[in-house]
Design a protein around this motif. Structure first.
Motif, short mmCIF file in Angstrom:
data_model
loop_
_atom_site.label_atom_id
_atom_site.label_comp_id
_atom_site.label_asym_id
_atom_site.label_seq_id
_atom_site.Cartn_x
_atom_site.Cartn_y
_atom_site.Cartn_z
N ALA A 244 0.83 -1.21 0.00
CA ALA A 244 0.00 0.00 0.00
C ALA A 244 0.86 1.26 0.00
CB ALA A 244 -0.93 -0.01 1.22
N VAL A 245 1.89 1.28 0.84
CA VAL A 245 2.77 2.45 0.94
C VAL A 245 3.56 2.63 -0.35
CG1 VAL A 245 4.78 3.43 2.14
CG2 VAL A 245 2.92 2.37 3.45
N THR A 246 4.01 1.53 -0.96
CA THR A 246 4.73 1.61 -2.22
C THR A 246 3.86 2.23 -3.31
OG1 THR A 246 6.04 -0.36 -1.66
CG2 THR A 246 5.98 0.29 -3.98
N ALA A 247 2.60 1.80 -3.37
CA ALA A 247 1.68 2.33 -4.38
C ALA A 247 1.45 3.82 -4.19
CB ALA A 247 0.35 1.58 -4.30
N ILE A 248 1.30 4.26 -2.92
CA ILE A 248 1.09 5.68 -2.65
C ILE A 248 2.34 6.48 -3.03
CG2 ILE A 248 0.78 7.38 -0.80
CD1 ILE A 248 -1.03 5.37 0.60
N ALA A 249 3.52 5.95 -2.71
CA ALA A 249 4.77 6.65 -3.02
C ALA A 249 4.95 6.80 -4.53
CB ALA A 249 5.95 5.89 -2.42
N ARG A 250 4.60 5.76 -5.28
CA ARG A 250 4.75 5.82 -6.73
C ARG A 250 3.88 6.90 -7.36
NH1 ARG A 250 4.34 -0.64 -8.04
NH2 ARG A 250 6.56 -1.14 -7.93
N SER A 251 2.70 7.12 -6.78
CA SER A 251 1.76 8.07 -7.37
C SER A 251 1.87 9.47 -6.77
CB SER A 251 0.32 7.56 -7.19
OG SER A 251 0.00 7.43 -5.81
N SER A 252 2.80 9.68 -5.83
CA SER A 252 2.94 10.98 -5.17
C SER A 252 3.95 11.85 -5.91
CB SER A 252 3.39 10.80 -3.72
OG SER A 252 2.41 10.09 -2.99
N VAL A 253 3.73 13.15 -5.86
CA VAL A 253 4.61 14.10 -6.54
C VAL A 253 5.93 14.25 -5.79
CG1 VAL A 253 4.86 16.49 -7.29
CG2 VAL A 253 2.65 15.34 -7.50
N ASP A 254 5.83 14.39 -4.45
CA ASP A 254 7.01 14.55 -3.61
C ASP A 254 6.67 14.06 -2.21
OD1 ASP A 254 5.35 16.53 -2.53
OD2 ASP A 254 6.42 18.17 -3.53
N TYR A 255 7.61 14.28 -1.26
CA TYR A 255 7.39 13.75 0.08
C TYR A 255 6.18 14.37 0.77
CZ TYR A 255 7.88 12.78 5.01
OH TYR A 255 7.63 12.40 6.30
N ARG A 256 5.98 15.67 0.59
CA ARG A 256 4.83 16.32 1.23
C ARG A 256 3.52 15.73 0.71
NH1 ARG A 256 5.82 20.86 4.17
NH2 ARG A 256 7.92 21.73 4.05
N ASP A 257 3.45 15.50 -0.58
CA ASP A 257 2.26 14.90 -1.18
C ASP A 257 2.07 13.48 -0.64
OD1 ASP A 257 0.06 14.60 -2.92
OD2 ASP A 257 1.32 13.71 -4.47
N PHE A 258 3.16 12.74 -0.57
CA PHE A 258 3.13 11.37 -0.04
C PHE A 258 2.62 11.35 1.40
CE2 PHE A 258 5.62 8.40 2.64
CZ PHE A 258 5.15 7.18 2.15
N SER A 259 3.15 12.26 2.23
CA SER A 259 2.75 12.32 3.63
C SER A 259 1.26 12.63 3.77
CB SER A 259 3.58 13.39 4.36
OG SER A 259 3.27 13.41 5.74
N ARG A 260 0.77 13.59 2.97
CA ARG A 260 -0.66 13.93 3.02
C ARG A 260 -1.53 12.74 2.62
NH1 ARG A 260 1.11 19.06 0.95
NH2 ARG A 260 0.83 18.30 -1.18
N ARG A 261 -1.10 12.01 1.60
CA ARG A 261 -1.88 10.86 1.14
C ARG A 261 -1.89 9.74 2.19
NH1 ARG A 261 -1.53 10.05 -5.32
NH2 ARG A 261 -1.38 12.22 -5.94
N CYS A 262 -0.76 9.55 2.84
CA CYS A 262 -0.69 8.53 3.90
C CYS A 262 -1.58 8.92 5.08
CB CYS A 262 0.75 8.34 4.36
SG CYS A 262 1.79 7.41 3.19
N ALA A 264 -4.27 10.64 4.93
CA ALA A 264 -5.65 10.41 4.52
C ALA A 264 -5.99 8.93 4.50
CB ALA A 264 -5.90 11.02 3.15
N ALA A 265 -5.03 8.11 4.08
CA ALA A 265 -5.29 6.67 3.93
C ALA A 265 -5.24 5.92 5.25
CB ALA A 265 -4.28 6.06 2.96
N PHE A 266 -4.32 6.32 6.13
CA PHE A 266 -4.09 5.53 7.34
C PHE A 266 -4.45 6.26 8.63
CE2 PHE A 266 -0.52 4.35 4.34
CZ PHE A 266 -1.23 3.32 3.76
N GLY A 267 -5.03 7.44 8.51
CA GLY A 267 -5.51 8.15 9.70
C GLY A 267 -4.43 8.58 10.65
#
Length: 284
Positions: A244-262, A264-267
């Protein structure tokens, strides 16, 4: 603000390296720190506390601010003094956010002086989990109810360390490295520290409660990895989270985007012991 005064059932001093901060456990089991001392560690003088400290929290941990304000209570210390409680579960995110801002060159010059203290806090929490630090300092570790924790330990952890097998593959590392503009060139014996922080927060954090991670830390040797102590059930949860984390990282623009998506996904990435215990009750 709640006008009632709660009595700390357990009290002690937590050490973040050479830094000290009074910590308490309330009768209901809620853990936290004396707010004024924590503010001092983060560079706020007596005069600057209050609105300035709240503004600081709003800047670096905005999603936790409502929790802090909602749960803000007055506590009575053994000395007879009254103090405000700063709940546990936030200081690691706060310290990490400050250091991240310094790394990315966005930290205000006036706040550069608190970076060393934030790094000491991060190092202490990387070695020993926050729950374990407070429980050891206050003596609460001898009073907490062990049943739920022991039950989960028997389900998710092994009795002894398993042999090492690769659980985090190249796809995971490539996806995380890309967030920082780094090129992954195969197994790295000395990976950047941020990689371990991301793995602990977004891979282990959402699938294992802090109490189990603390238990693994207390068992494992220096060269052992966390996953060597996981049972088949624990490994199954871990592997699903890695994907799940790998998929989010692949689709994120940068670390800030990745952190925000995580987030949202994992509370927020902090699984509670009670929630996981309930889950296993339903499955059983």
């Amino acid at each position: 603000m709640n006008a009632s005064v709660l009595i700390a059932s357990h009290y002690g001093v937590v050490h973040f390296g050479d830094l000290e901060c009074e910590a308490v456990v309330l009768k209901g089991g809620e853990r936290g720190y004396v707010r004024r001392q924590l503010a001092t560690l983060l560079g706020f003088t007596e005069r600057q506390r209050g609105d300035r400290f709240t503004k600081f929290l709003r800047e670096f941990v905005p999603k936790s601010l409502s929790c802090i304000e909602k749960e803000e209570v007055t506590i009575l210390l053994p000395s007879g003094q009254k103090a405000q409680l700063f709940p546990a579960g936030i200081i690691a995110d706060l310290a990490t956010a400050v250091v991240d801002a310094a790394v990315h060159g966005t930290l205000h010059a006036a706040r550069q002086k608190i970076v060393p203290n934030c790094m000491k806090i991060m190092r202490a929490l990387a070695t020993t989990g926050e729950v374990a630090l407070i429980d050891e300092a206050t003596g609460y570790q001898y009073h907490r109810a062990p049943d739920a924790l022991q039950d989960l330990i028997s389900k998710l952890l092994r009795q002894s360390s398993g042999s090492w097998e690769r659980r985090f593959h190249a796809d995971y590392y490539r996806a995380i490295y890309r967030l920082f503009g780094w090129k992954y060139q195969g197994h790295d014996r000395n990976p950047p520290p941020v990689l371990g922080q991301i793995t602990l927060r977004w891979v282990y954090g959402p699938v294992l409660p802090a109490e189990l991670i603390d238990e693994i830390r207390s068992r494992k040797g220096i060269t052992q990895k966390h996953h060597q102590w996981l049972s088949d059930k624990g490994l199954s949860r871990l592997e699903s989270q890695i994907h799940a984390v790998t998929a989010i990282a692949r689709s994120s623009v940068d670390y800030r985007d990745f952190s925000r998506r995580c987030e949202a996904a994992f509370g927020g990435g902090a699984l509670q012991l009670a929630l996981l215990a309930d889950e296993f009750e339903e499955v059983a």
